[in-house]
Each structure stands twice: as structure tokens, then as C-alpha cells.
Design a protein around this motif. Structure first.
Motif, PDB file in Angstrom:
ATOM      1  N   GLY A 192       0.672  -1.162   0.007  1.00 17.41           N
ATOM      2  CA  GLY A 192      -0.118  -0.308  -0.006  1.00 17.41           C
ATOM      3  C   GLY A 192       0.883   1.339  -0.047  1.00 17.41           C
ATOM      4  O   GLY A 192       0.243   2.327   0.101  1.00 17.41           O
ATOM      5  N   VAL A 193       2.047   1.210  -0.061  1.00 14.10           N
ATOM      6  CA  VAL A 193       2.910   2.512  -0.119  1.00 14.10           C
ATOM      7  C   VAL A 193       2.933   2.966  -1.580  1.00 14.10           C
ATOM      8  O   VAL A 193       3.173   2.289  -2.558  1.00 14.10           O
ATOM      9  CB  VAL A 193       4.608   2.019  -0.064  1.00 14.10           C
ATOM     10  N   ASP A 194       2.345   4.286  -1.730  1.00 12.03           N
ATOM     11  CA  ASP A 194       2.048   4.828  -3.000  1.00 12.03           C
ATOM     12  C   ASP A 194       3.495   5.526  -3.381  1.00 12.03           C
ATOM     13  O   ASP A 194       3.660   5.755  -4.677  1.00 12.03           O
ATOM     14  CB  ASP A 194       1.114   6.021  -2.711  1.00 12.03           C
ATOM     15  N   LYS A 195       4.289   6.111  -2.475  1.00 13.13           N
ATOM     16  CA  LYS A 195       5.560   6.622  -2.823  1.00 13.13           C
ATOM     17  C   LYS A 195       6.802   5.840  -2.822  1.00 13.13           C
ATOM     18  O   LYS A 195       7.190   5.629  -1.829  1.00 13.13           O
ATOM     19  CB  LYS A 195       5.708   8.106  -2.077  1.00 13.13           C
ATOM     20  N   VAL A 196       7.230   5.345  -3.933  1.00 11.83           N
ATOM     21  CA  VAL A 196       8.357   4.470  -3.890  1.00 11.83           C
ATOM     22  C   VAL A 196       9.262   5.108  -4.835  1.00 11.83           C
ATOM     23  O   VAL A 196       8.915   5.076  -5.940  1.00 11.83           O
ATOM     24  CB  VAL A 196       7.944   2.990  -4.060  1.00 11.83           C
ATOM     25  N   ARG A 197      10.782   5.083  -4.317  1.00 13.17           N
ATOM     26  CA  ARG A 197      11.622   5.206  -5.549  1.00 13.17           C
ATOM     27  C   ARG A 197      12.716   4.140  -5.262  1.00 13.17           C
ATOM     28  O   ARG A 197      13.056   3.783  -4.233  1.00 13.17           O
ATOM     29  CB  ARG A 197      12.418   6.723  -5.138  1.00 13.17           C
ATOM     30  N   THR A 198      13.434   3.909  -6.507  1.00  7.01           N
ATOM     31  CA  THR A 198      14.539   2.993  -6.614  1.00  7.01           C
ATOM     32  C   THR A 198      15.688   3.811  -7.293  1.00  7.01           C
ATOM     33  O   THR A 198      15.554   4.216  -8.396  1.00  7.01           O
ATOM     34  CB  THR A 198      14.172   1.728  -7.256  1.00  7.01           C
ATOM     35  N   VAL A 199      16.748   3.684  -6.496  1.00  9.55           N
ATOM     36  CA  VAL A 199      17.884   4.338  -7.071  1.00  9.55           C
ATOM     37  C   VAL A 199      18.967   3.647  -6.944  1.00  9.55           C
ATOM     38  O   VAL A 199      19.070   2.653  -6.112  1.00  9.55           O
ATOM     39  CB  VAL A 199      18.069   5.792  -6.258  1.00  9.55           C
ATOM     40  N   ASN A 200      20.232   4.117  -7.804  1.00  4.57           N
ATOM     41  CA  ASN A 200      21.524   3.488  -7.650  1.00  4.57           C
ATOM     42  C   ASN A 200      22.364   4.111  -6.464  1.00  4.57           C
ATOM     43  O   ASN A 200      22.501   5.091  -6.524  1.00  4.57           O
ATOM     44  CB  ASN A 200      22.273   3.881  -8.964  1.00  4.57           C
ATOM     45  N   ALA A 201      22.599   2.849  -5.480  1.00 10.60           N
ATOM     46  CA  ALA A 201      23.297   3.487  -4.289  1.00 10.60           C
ATOM     47  C   ALA A 201      24.459   4.123  -4.659  1.00 10.60           C
ATOM     48  O   ALA A 201      25.144   4.579  -3.764  1.00 10.60           O
ATOM     49  CB  ALA A 201      23.487   2.100  -3.422  1.00 10.60           C
ATOM     50  N   PHE A 202      25.082   3.698  -5.841  1.00 10.50           N
ATOM     51  CA  PHE A 202      26.669   4.277  -6.004  1.00 10.50           C
ATOM     52  C   PHE A 202      26.578   5.623  -6.773  1.00 10.50           C
ATOM     53  O   PHE A 202      27.680   6.262  -6.948  1.00 10.50           O
ATOM     54  CB  PHE A 202      27.377   3.176  -7.241  1.00 10.50           C
ATOM     55  N   ASN A 203      25.408   6.290  -7.052  1.00 10.17           N
ATOM     56  CA  ASN A 203      25.311   7.390  -7.609  1.00 10.17           C
ATOM     57  C   ASN A 203      24.823   8.542  -6.595  1.00 10.17           C
ATOM     58  O   ASN A 203      23.568   8.567  -6.107  1.00 10.17           O
ATOM     59  CB  ASN A 203      23.887   7.232  -8.802  1.00 10.17           C
ATOM     60  N   MET A 204      25.618   9.285  -6.198  1.00  6.92           N
ATOM     61  CA  MET A 204      25.466  10.099  -5.066  1.00  6.92           C
ATOM     62  C   MET A 204      24.374  11.180  -5.191  1.00  6.92           C
ATOM     63  O   MET A 204      23.486  11.344  -4.373  1.00  6.92           O
ATOM     64  CB  MET A 204      26.778  10.862  -4.769  1.00  6.92           C
ATOM     65  N   ASP A 205      24.267  11.650  -6.698  1.00  6.96           N
ATOM     66  CA  ASP A 205      23.154  12.609  -6.834  1.00  6.96           C
ATOM     67  C   ASP A 205      21.799  12.004  -6.786  1.00  6.96           C
ATOM     68  O   ASP A 205      20.856  12.429  -6.432  1.00  6.96           O
ATOM     69  CB  ASP A 205      23.281  13.576  -8.131  1.00  6.96           C
ATOM     70  N   GLU A 206      21.741  10.656  -7.378  1.00  6.93           N
ATOM     71  CA  GLU A 206      20.542  10.010  -7.606  1.00  6.93           C
ATOM     72  C   GLU A 206      19.977   9.748  -6.233  1.00  6.93           C
ATOM     73  O   GLU A 206      18.736   9.679  -5.618  1.00  6.93           O
ATOM     74  CB  GLU A 206      20.629   8.746  -8.331  1.00  6.93           C
ATOM     75  N   VAL A 207      20.821   9.254  -5.149  1.00  8.45           N
ATOM     76  CA  VAL A 207      20.620   9.054  -3.907  1.00  8.45           C
ATOM     77  C   VAL A 207      19.882  10.226  -3.141  1.00  8.45           C
ATOM     78  O   VAL A 207      18.948  10.241  -2.369  1.00  8.45           O
ATOM     79  CB  VAL A 207      21.660   8.410  -2.876  1.00  8.45           C
ATOM     80  N   LYS A 208      20.714  11.405  -3.286  1.00  8.07           N
ATOM     81  CA  LYS A 208      20.359  12.620  -2.738  1.00  8.07           C
ATOM     82  C   LYS A 208      18.939  13.171  -3.137  1.00  8.07           C
ATOM     83  O   LYS A 208      17.965  13.494  -2.411  1.00  8.07           O
ATOM     84  CB  LYS A 208      21.529  13.695  -2.957  1.00  8.07           C
ATOM     85  N   ASP A 209      18.738  12.765  -4.571  1.00  2.32           N
ATOM     86  CA  ASP A 209      17.478  13.451  -4.957  1.00  2.32           C
ATOM     87  C   ASP A 209      16.251  12.506  -4.731  1.00  2.32           C
ATOM     88  O   ASP A 209      15.236  13.071  -4.304  1.00  2.32           O
ATOM     89  CB  ASP A 209      17.753  13.324  -6.689  1.00  2.32           C
ATOM     90  N   GLY A 210      16.553  11.190  -4.705  1.00  2.00           N
ATOM     91  CA  GLY A 210      15.349  10.115  -4.270  1.00  2.00           C
ATOM     92  C   GLY A 210      15.095  10.410  -2.880  1.00  2.00           C
ATOM     93  O   GLY A 210      14.068  10.353  -2.555  1.00  2.00           O
TER      94      GLY A 210
END
Length: 599
Positions: free
Chosen positions: A483-501
Motif C-alpha cells: 500500500g505504499v504509494d511513494k516508492v523510489r528505486t535509486v542506484n546506491a553508487f550514484n550520489m546525486d541519485e540517492v540525494k534526489d531520491g
């Protein structure tokens, strides 16, 4: 008879083979993990073994197999007993069709645990037999004996080891395996015995009490218990690894060694007490034996001399014995060795290339409350991150995060939990957050293994304990199904992607899940050539050191203006994860080929 050198855990696995175990289940946790790994590696053709999603699931699965007529073994570390206790209590009432031994590996000294609980009490609570081996030979033999006791009395048997037994090696005489081909009988339809509803369970309680009396009578003749009479001025009652310590420190004393330490052989112990002048009990942690001996009316000395905290190693035992007047200073066989000095201390850190590093780097900078869980990522509470503020037990992080929400904490909180721990205990509290309109971000740190305990499988991996290909349960669909509506999957090795997520999920008014996906370096084996630092460009700002990577070290060269040490990268440790290049504000860190790394 063949002899071989085995650790206690390896010996238990061998004991399962010799005892005719056909199903072995558990959940990894130090100091017990090697038991099932050895079962799978050495005896996998004869014994089905699996890492279950948690200890309760492991015990329930073993119960079903035992009801079906298969001998079973269940393994756990001490805190896992708390998880499986619910199932253990119904098994005491139902009994079994085939033998079952439950191994609890306790951790006196807390070498890898969040508490120092003494699981011998579970035997008294559940009213089941307790076996405590003192070495690897007994670890093997007691599995065989435990199966016999289990089937004789129609009950699970608890076999308790400690870290020293689990990991120490000694010679073991191997026996012949009990392997008999048999046709499985139809699954039992004995509802009065196996359906533990109130109207039938209350009829089983008298059976449990009668069984306990019968087991107490058996304890008087149990081969695991023995008296060793010598100097009658001092008699010591002990069990498990403490027996080995007692024999080293008190070589002349009379000893009653309890291999089956619940229920106690009351008559034999009373006879022993009459044959010695002074009765002492030596046991690590709680006064489990001492209280029972006092209940028998025996005058015994125990925790007045020996503390209830930590291991009771021979040197410590000897010193406490001197202080209590049991030994003269000159009688101590091995005086305490001087503690080496001058050794540098080292704060535990994430491995080079750990995918969790990016998450804690950003959490440190965002200064928000973080509820942590059990796993490698617990290192996030230490410098340089200092970005985890609670840690209790498996799955507790999500429940604590929900507690922050319902308490009305003004700042939004975060929970960190690993993929294996999420399958173990994270699904129910996440469903609870959804149902009760909670808020906060659950960071599900998916490194594709159960890393902390030795890289075992779990439902999110593509292999099983036997090394066979397994269907992987994808995390994001599971989270959405809860039931979680807000889900993001990011690349743990990408610093900007983790921060943005992370920022995106924090902005959501409700429960959100950020899945940081990146394989553990010890699973992926994706080791690249070492990165390097351009000393001409480095400004010695220290930004890269905030990643806490062991491969990033201080150079012998200092900055010309500030005098601060420049950064350098140890090529023997760097695995090429690229995070340091991403956080360097001046572009002084480069990949081996000096080109952009798209990891």
C-alpha cells in the motif's frame, strides 16, 4: 574410529548427519551461522537445508516436517529465540512425530549482539530438556542424544552453545550416520494433539507436566551428566564451556558436570552436595543453575563470587576465586597475562565499495533523526557519519519511525533497514505505517545479500543455501503491494541519485520508501582498478574523508597554502566504486582511465 578437528558449529552439523536429520532450517546470525552452511556444503545430499525468512518461519517449517515424520534441526543465535518463542510454546503442547533439536548459540561478552541474554531460561519457560555441550565432541554427540530424548519424550529439545563452543575447534571422533530409507506415512490427522485450540490444548497441559516429571527422573541416569570426585573440600557444579574453565582453574576439585542442565537430576546433586565440604556453582551470565540448586535446599555459592556479566574466562575465574577465598594467589595456574599496550584503536567502518556509504553521507548532511536496524548499515551510527540514532532488534527501525510520527515529532524521520532484515521483520511494521496514516521515509538498503552474517541468501537473492538457482522476490512490487504509494528505486553508487531520491521521498506527506540498490562488493566481486588523486588539483578540503572509506588516506604531501594534508587513495584497498570522485568539489579524483565512470 576416524577423528577430525571440528569447530562446535561444524560438529553440530556432523551430529545432524549422524542423527538422521533430514530437514535443517534457521536464520543466519553469529555465532550460529556456520551450522547450516556446513550442513548444506557437506551433507546437502542427505539433508534439506534453508535460510528461512526469520527464526519463527524456520521453526514452523521444521514443525511441519517433523509432523510429517522427518527429524529436524533448527538453528538461531540467542536473540533469534525471542522470534521463534511463539512457535516453540505451541510445539511443547503438540509434541512431534519425529525428533527435533533447536540450537541456540548464545553470546556471552556480546561479541556480535545487542544483548547478553541467557537462553537457558527458555528451557524452564517451555518445560523442555536443555543440553549444554562443553566441547566439539559433545556438540556432535548431544545432537544425536537430543534426537533420542526428543522422540522418547515427544518434545523439542534445546541445545545451547556459546560463542566459544561455536567457534573453537577440538578433536571429534566421528560416528556412523543413522540413515534408514523409510516411506513417509500420511500426514497425521490427530486433531486433539496437533490442533492447539483452547478446548484441546488444555487437555495437553497435564501431558506437558507429566512429561516434565518423567524427564526429571531420566536426568538421574542421563549419560550427559557425570560426577568427577577428587578433593572433597570443594565441589563445583557447572555446565557447558564453564566446565572446561573449571577443569583448568580447579584441577583437583570435585565436579558435577551437567550436560543435561534442565531438568536437573535432583537426587544425584543432593548426593554430590553431601560428599563435598563446600558447594559452588560456576556458570556464565545468569544464576540459572544456582537458583535451581537453592530450590533443592542446597547451600551453594555462586553469583556472590562470579559476576553475571560477560564471559567467565579462566583468568577471570581464577581471580574471582582468589578474591572469594577458593584459591590462594599462588595456586592460580595461569596468572593473567599483561595487556599489550601501544596498539592503535580502530573505528569499524564500511568496506571499500560499500553501497550504504552514499546513504549515510547524505543523512549526515541532512541532520535528521534516523531509526536504524540490524545489519552492516548499523555502522552508520559511527564517525564520520554519526547518522543513526536508534537500534534495537530486527525490524524495529520501521516501528520506531512510526512511533516518531504518532508522537508528533516536528521533524520528519527516516528508518534504515536492509533487504534481508526487511524480509525477516520489516513487512508487518511497514503495513502498519500504511494502515495508520503514518509519515516518514523508510530507506530499504538492498545490497543483494545478508552481508553482516556472512553473505547468506534471502528471498531477494537469486540463489538458495544449496547454491541452486532461486526465484528472486522483487522489493518494489512487494512494497507497493503493502500500500505504499511513494516508492523510489535509486542506484546506491550514484550520489546525486540517492540525494534526489531522498529529498523527493522526504517531501511526500505519508509513508514513503526509498530503495537504494547496489550489490555488496563481496557478492558482486566488481573490483576495478584504483582511482587516483591529482595532487596539483587537491585543495585538502577533506570532503572525500567524510565518506569514511578506508581506501582514502592522508598523503605525505601538504597543501602549499593551508598546510593540511592532501588526499591520497590506497590502491590495495580501492575497488573503484566512484563515490569519492562524485563528492570531490574540485574534480581532483579520477578514475584509472581518467574518464567519466558511469556506474
Amino acid at each position: 574410529m576416524d577423528k577430525t578437528l571440528l569447530s562446535g558449529n561444524e560438529a553440530i552439523a556432523r551430529g545432524a548427519f549422524e542423527a538422521g536429520v533430514e530437514v535443517a532450517t534457521g536464520y543466519p546470525g553469529t555465532p550460529s551461522s556456520e551450522i547450516l552452511e556446513t550442513v548444506a556444503a557437506k551433507y546437502g545430499n542427505d539433508i534439506y537445508a534453508e535460510w528461512s525468512t526469520n527464526e519463527k518461519v524456520a521453526l514452523d517449517a521444521a514443525a511441519g516436517a517433523s509432523y510429517a515424520g522427518r527429524r529436524t534441526l533448527v538453528t538461531t543465535k540467542q536473540v533469534g529465540m525471542n522470534v521463534l518463542a511463539d512457535s516453540l510454546m505451541y510445539l511443547v503442547y503438540t509434541g512431534l512425530e519425529a525428533g527435533m533439536v533447536v540450537v541456540t548459540a548464545d553470546d556471552p561478552g556480546m561479541f556480535s549482539s545487542q544483548n547478553e541474554q541467557d537462553n537457558r531460561w527458555y528451557a524452564r519457560l517451555a518445560k523442555i530438556p536443555l543440553l549444554e555441550p562443553a566441547d566439539s565432541q559433545e556438540a556432535k554427540d548431544f545432537v544425536v542424544l537430543g534426537m533420542e530424548i526428543s522422540e522418547r519424550f515427544d518434545t523439542p529439545v534445546l541445545l545451547r552453545t556459546t560463542m566459544r563452543i561455536s567457534h573453537s575447534k577440538s578433536l571429534v571422533s566421528l560416528g556412523n550416520p543413522r540413515r534408514t530409507e523409510k516411506d513417509l506415512q500420511p500426514f497425521p490427522r490427530n486433531q486433539r494433539k496437533y490442533v492447539c485450540t483452547a478446548m484441546w490444548a488444555k487437555l495437553r497441559h497435564p501431558v506437558v507436566e507429566k512429561r516434565l516429571q518423567e524427564m526429571a527422573r531420566y536426568a538421574e541416569e542421563c549419560p550427559a551428566n557425570r560426577r568427577e570426585l577428587s578433593d572433597r573440600s570443594l565441589g563445583i557444579v557447572t555446565s557447558g564451556i564453564s566446565y572446561a574453565y573449571v577443569r583448568e582453574v580447579f584441577p583437583e576439585a570435585s565436579v558435577f558436570k551437567l550436560g543435561m542442565s534442565y531438568p536437573l537430576p535432583a537426587r544425584a546433586l543432593r548426593d554430590f552436595a553431601e560428599e563435598v565440604e563446600r558447594l559452588v556453582v560456576v556458570e556464565e551470565l545468569d544464576p540459572f543453575l544456582e537458583e535451581q540448586l537453592r530450590g533443592l535446599g542446597l547451600a551453594v555459592v555462586g553469583k556472590e563470587l562470579f559476576p553475571p556479566c560477560g564471559e567467565l574466562l579462566p583468568d577471570d575465574l581464577a581471580q574471582f576465586a582468589v578474591q572469594g577465598g577458593l584459591l590462594d594467589e599462588g595456586d592460580v595456574p595461569h596468572p593473567q597475562a599483561p595487556v599489550p599496550i601501544g596498539l592503535p584503536s580502530r573505528i569499524p567502518v564500511f568496506c571499500p565499495g560499500c553501497p550504504h556509504r552514499s546513504t549515510y553521507y547524505h543523512l549526515n548532511r541532512m541532520k535528521m533523526p534516523v531509526a536504524g536496524d540490524i545489519g552492516c548499515y548499523n555502522l552508520g551510527c559511527l564517525p564520520p557519519f554519526n547518522a543513526q540514532h536508534t537500534m534495537g532488534c530486527m525490524g524495529a527501525s520501521i516501528g520506531v519511525l512510526h512511533g516518531m510520527s504518532i508522537a508528533g515529532t516536528p521533524e520528519k524521520g527516516v528508518a534504515t533497514i536492509g533487504d534481508s532484515t526487511f524480509f525477516h521483520s520489516g513487512l508487518p511494521p511497514l503495513a502498519n505505517m500504511v494502515h495508520n496514516h503514518s509519515r516518514g521515509v523508510v530507506i530499504l538498503m538492498d545490497n543483494a545479500t545478508t552481508a553482516m552474517t556472512g553473505h547468506q541468501d534471502h528471498p531477494g537473492t537469486e540463489w538458495s543455501l544449496h547454491g541452486r538457482e532461486a526465484k528472486r522476490v522483487e522489493l518494489e512490487p512487494v512494497v507497493r503491494a503493502l500500500g505504499v504509494d511513494k516508492v523510489r528505486t535509486v542506484n546506491a553508487f550514484n550520489m546525486d541519485e540517492v540525494k534526489d531520491g531522498l529529498e523527493d521521498c522526504l517531501a511526500y506527506d505519508g509513508p514513503a520508501v526509498l530503495i537504494t540498490r547496489g550489490p555488496c562488493i563481496h557478492v558482486s566481486k566488481d573490483i576495478r582498478a584504483s582511482y587516483w588523486v591529482d595532487e596539483e588539483a587537491c585543495i585538502a578540503c577533506g570532503a572525500c574523508f567524510k565518506l569514511g572509506c578506508p581506501a582514502i588516506v592522508k598523503a605525505e604531501v601538504s597543501h602549499s597554502k593551508t598546510g593540511r594534508s592532501l588526499s591520497s587513495i590506497d590502491p590495495t584497498l580501492c575497488v573503484g566504486c566512484d563515490m569519492c570522485r562524485q563528492v570531490c568539489p574540485v574534480g581532483a579524483i579520477h578514475a584509472p582511465d581518467s574518464e567519466e565512470d558511469d556506474r
